[in-house]
Design a protein around this motif. Structure first.
Motif, mmCIF file in Angstrom:
data_model
loop_
_atom_site.group_PDB
_atom_site.id
_atom_site.type_symbol
_atom_site.label_atom_id
_atom_site.label_comp_id
_atom_site.label_asym_id
_atom_site.label_seq_id
_atom_site.Cartn_x
_atom_site.Cartn_y
_atom_site.Cartn_z
ATOM 1 N N GLY A 1 -0.155 27.334 -42.680
ATOM 2 C CA GLY A 1 0.937 27.867 -41.872
ATOM 3 C C GLY A 1 0.420 28.998 -41.003
ATOM 4 N N ARG A 2 1.296 29.513 -40.165
ATOM 5 C CA ARG A 2 0.853 30.617 -39.292
ATOM 6 C C ARG A 2 2.051 31.430 -38.829
ATOM 7 N N PHE A 3 1.727 32.660 -38.447
ATOM 8 C CA PHE A 3 2.680 33.536 -37.788
ATOM 9 C C PHE A 3 2.032 33.868 -36.447
ATOM 10 N N ALA A 4 2.783 33.711 -35.371
ATOM 11 C CA ALA A 4 2.168 33.795 -34.036
ATOM 12 C C ALA A 4 2.925 34.756 -33.127
ATOM 13 N N PRO A 5 2.837 36.041 -33.407
ATOM 14 C CA PRO A 5 3.596 36.996 -32.587
ATOM 15 C C PRO A 5 2.999 37.197 -31.188
ATOM 16 N N SER A 6 3.884 37.465 -30.244
ATOM 17 C CA SER A 6 3.432 37.862 -28.900
ATOM 18 C C SER A 6 3.373 39.385 -28.895
ATOM 19 N N PRO A 7 2.264 39.967 -28.482
ATOM 20 C CA PRO A 7 2.146 41.432 -28.556
ATOM 21 C C PRO A 7 2.844 42.141 -27.401
ATOM 22 N N ILE B 1 -2.492 35.954 -32.558
ATOM 23 C CA ILE B 1 -1.859 36.846 -31.574
ATOM 24 C C ILE B 1 -1.700 36.064 -30.260
ATOM 25 N N GLU B 2 -0.454 35.861 -29.872
ATOM 26 C CA GLU B 2 -0.166 35.047 -28.682
ATOM 27 C C GLU B 2 -0.079 35.959 -27.454
ATOM 28 N N ASP B 3 -1.275 36.343 -27.010
ATOM 29 C CA ASP B 3 -1.364 37.279 -25.889
ATOM 30 C C ASP B 3 -1.675 36.564 -24.573
ATOM 31 N N ALA C 1 0.351 27.935 -19.657
ATOM 32 C CA ALA C 1 1.724 28.066 -20.152
ATOM 33 C C ALA C 1 1.754 27.981 -21.680
ATOM 34 N N TYR C 2 2.739 28.657 -22.242
ATOM 35 C CA TYR C 2 2.914 28.701 -23.703
ATOM 36 C C TYR C 2 2.895 27.297 -24.322
ATOM 37 N N GLN C 3 3.600 26.344 -23.717
ATOM 38 C CA GLN C 3 3.706 24.998 -24.317
ATOM 39 C C GLN C 3 2.343 24.346 -24.518
ATOM 40 N N VAL D 1 -0.725 26.045 -24.702
ATOM 41 C CA VAL D 1 -1.645 26.774 -25.590
ATOM 42 C C VAL D 1 -1.208 26.714 -27.043
ATOM 43 N N VAL D 2 0.094 26.711 -27.272
ATOM 44 C CA VAL D 2 0.557 26.704 -28.662
ATOM 45 C C VAL D 2 0.156 25.393 -29.351
ATOM 46 N N VAL D 3 0.189 24.305 -28.600
ATOM 47 C CA VAL D 3 -0.194 23.013 -29.192
ATOM 48 C C VAL D 3 -1.717 22.953 -29.381
ATOM 49 N N VAL E 1 6.667 27.480 -39.368
ATOM 50 C CA VAL E 1 7.932 28.091 -39.799
ATOM 51 C C VAL E 1 8.175 29.254 -38.850
ATOM 52 N N ARG E 2 9.239 29.171 -38.077
ATOM 53 C CA ARG E 2 9.477 30.193 -37.040
ATOM 54 C C ARG E 2 10.967 30.210 -36.706
ATOM 55 N N GLY E 3 11.342 31.052 -35.763
ATOM 56 C CA GLY E 3 12.760 31.229 -35.453
ATOM 57 C C GLY E 3 13.373 30.061 -34.702
ATOM 58 N N ASP F 1 15.054 29.975 -32.161
ATOM 59 C CA ASP F 1 15.047 30.042 -30.695
ATOM 60 C C ASP F 1 14.029 29.054 -30.126
ATOM 61 N N LEU F 2 13.161 28.534 -30.980
ATOM 62 C CA LEU F 2 12.124 27.608 -30.495
ATOM 63 C C LEU F 2 12.443 26.142 -30.817
ATOM 64 N N LEU F 3 13.713 25.871 -31.139
ATOM 65 C CA LEU F 3 14.080 24.480 -31.450
ATOM 66 C C LEU F 3 13.845 23.541 -30.266
HETATM 67 N N1 GLU Z 1 4.663 33.815 -29.723
HETATM 68 C C1 GLU Z 1 5.996 33.331 -29.937
HETATM 69 C C2 GLU Z 1 6.940 34.506 -30.106
HETATM 70 O O1 GLU Z 1 6.513 35.600 -30.458
HETATM 71 C C3 GLU Z 1 6.109 32.444 -31.153
HETATM 72 C C4 GLU Z 1 5.576 31.115 -30.897
HETATM 73 C C5 GLU Z 1 5.496 30.192 -32.086
HETATM 74 O O2 GLU Z 1 5.731 30.610 -33.235
HETATM 75 O O3 GLU Z 1 5.168 29.061 -31.848
HETATM 76 O O4 GLU Z 1 8.124 34.314 -29.908
#
Ligand code: GLU
Length: 314
Positions: A15-21, A51-53, A178-180, A182-184, A196-198, A200-202
């Motif tokens: 799993g991962r947590f991917a915050p944007s700084p 880190i999603e920078d 674009a985010y779409q 790089v995230v993949v 596992v994330r919020g 808002d990304l459905l």
């Molecule tokens: N970096 C995104 C954010 O902080 C999350 C992206 C993801 O979890 O795929 O909202």
């Protein structure tokens, strides 16, 4: 229109947590961190931090380190080296080149305003125009439109068909990937099995699933946690100045995060150490505990007790 079958075979859990700084962690991002951490640990998995920078226009100097120090203060220790998207530009370029070679990418000169005037969904106007790629936004010619998928918390998720079919941006006119995309590329490279994330990304998930298909890769399983909102439709976010969570007194917010995720800690848990609190949560947590709603309203003051969580079924 295809439905993307989500992989159900047993895989090693990653799993991962991917915050944007773009600022310090707030209660909403803590939910994603704690939720993804607990789910990984309960499944004897690895928990990675990325880190999603990539969107350097939104990066706040010092925020990455601040986020990592905050995770440590909450006992959320990652299992592998932290990755930074800005250090992976070559990997993104190589996937982009592969898509270009397959004839799946075209340059688009439409402005955001023009797309809005078209009804908000891009209709492929530039596809046959043969614009030069130089200094242009690039779109992916959508071959695997995905309009529904199965989410481990939210169940069947349906996405507007026109949105699912849209040739979305994979490179922006300012030159940023674009985010779409790089995230993949990152989830594939890091062999992520569970995201596992919020909630808002459905919707973006449907696009990400289509890209996994395009790249002939197995997609992770997705579990979208309820979003912490100040009022219906307004998520706690750095953009709306949600306060930073405390690094020096992490226990109250951690306790509230457990409650938000559907656990029932006794107040006495607050006398335990952060490590003991997490140990308790790992023993108590189950994905089924998590409320199956898209939003949960929390107090305007995230430092207060969340004794009055209010679920907003959608
Ligand atoms: N970096 C995104 C954010 O902080 C999350 C992206 C993801 O979890 O795929 O909202």
């Amino acid at each position: 229109m295809s439905t993307t079958a989500v992989n159900t075979q047993a895989r090693i859990y990653r799993g991962r947590f991917a915050p944007s700084p773009s600022g310090p962690l707030h209660f909403g991002s803590l939910i994603a961190a704690v939720g993804s951490f607990l789910d990984a640990k309960v499944n004897q998995g690895k928990w990675l931090v990325r880190i999603e920078d990539i969107d350097t226009t939104r990066v706040v100097p010092g925020a990455s380190d601040d986020i990592l120090r905050t995770l440590e203060a909450y006992g959320l220790h990652w299992d592998e080296r932290v990755t930074y998207q800005t250090k992976r530009l070559q990997e993104y370029q190589s996937v982009l080149d592969q898509l270009i070679d397959q004839g799946l990418v075209y340059a688009c000169h439409c402005t955001r305003k023009q797309v809005k005037a078209m009804g908000g969904i891009y209709q492929g106007q530039c596809q046959l125009k043969g614009h030069s790629f130089v200094n242009s936004a690039l779109r992916l010619s959508q071959q695997f439109a995905t309009s529904h998928y199965s989410d481990l918390i939210q169940g069947k998720v349906e996405v507007d068909q026109a949105l699912a079919k849209e040739d979305y941006l994979i490179k922006r006119s300012d030159g940023l990937f674009a985010y779409q995309l790089v995230v993949v590329v990152d989830d594939i490279a890091q062999k992520i099995s569970h995201v596992v994330r919020g909630a808002d990304l459905l919707e973006p998930t449907a696009r990400q699933l289509s890209l996994f298909k395009q790249l002939n890769q197995t997609a992770p399983q997705y579990a979208h946690l309820p979003l912490a909102v100040a009022k219906p439709g307004f998520k706690l976010s750095k953009q709306n100045y949600a306060p930073a969570i405390s690094k020096t007194a992490p226990k109250p917010a951690l306790f509230d995060a457990f409650r938000f995720l559907g656990l029932n800690p006794e107040p006495a848990l607050l006398s335990a150490t952060v490590e003991e609190m997490l140990k308790w949560a790992i023993a108590a947590y189950h994905l089924e505990c998590v409320p199956k709603v898209k939003e949960i309203q929390v107090s305007e003051d995230p430092h207060s007790s969340f004794s009055k969580f209010q679920s907003i079924p959608k």
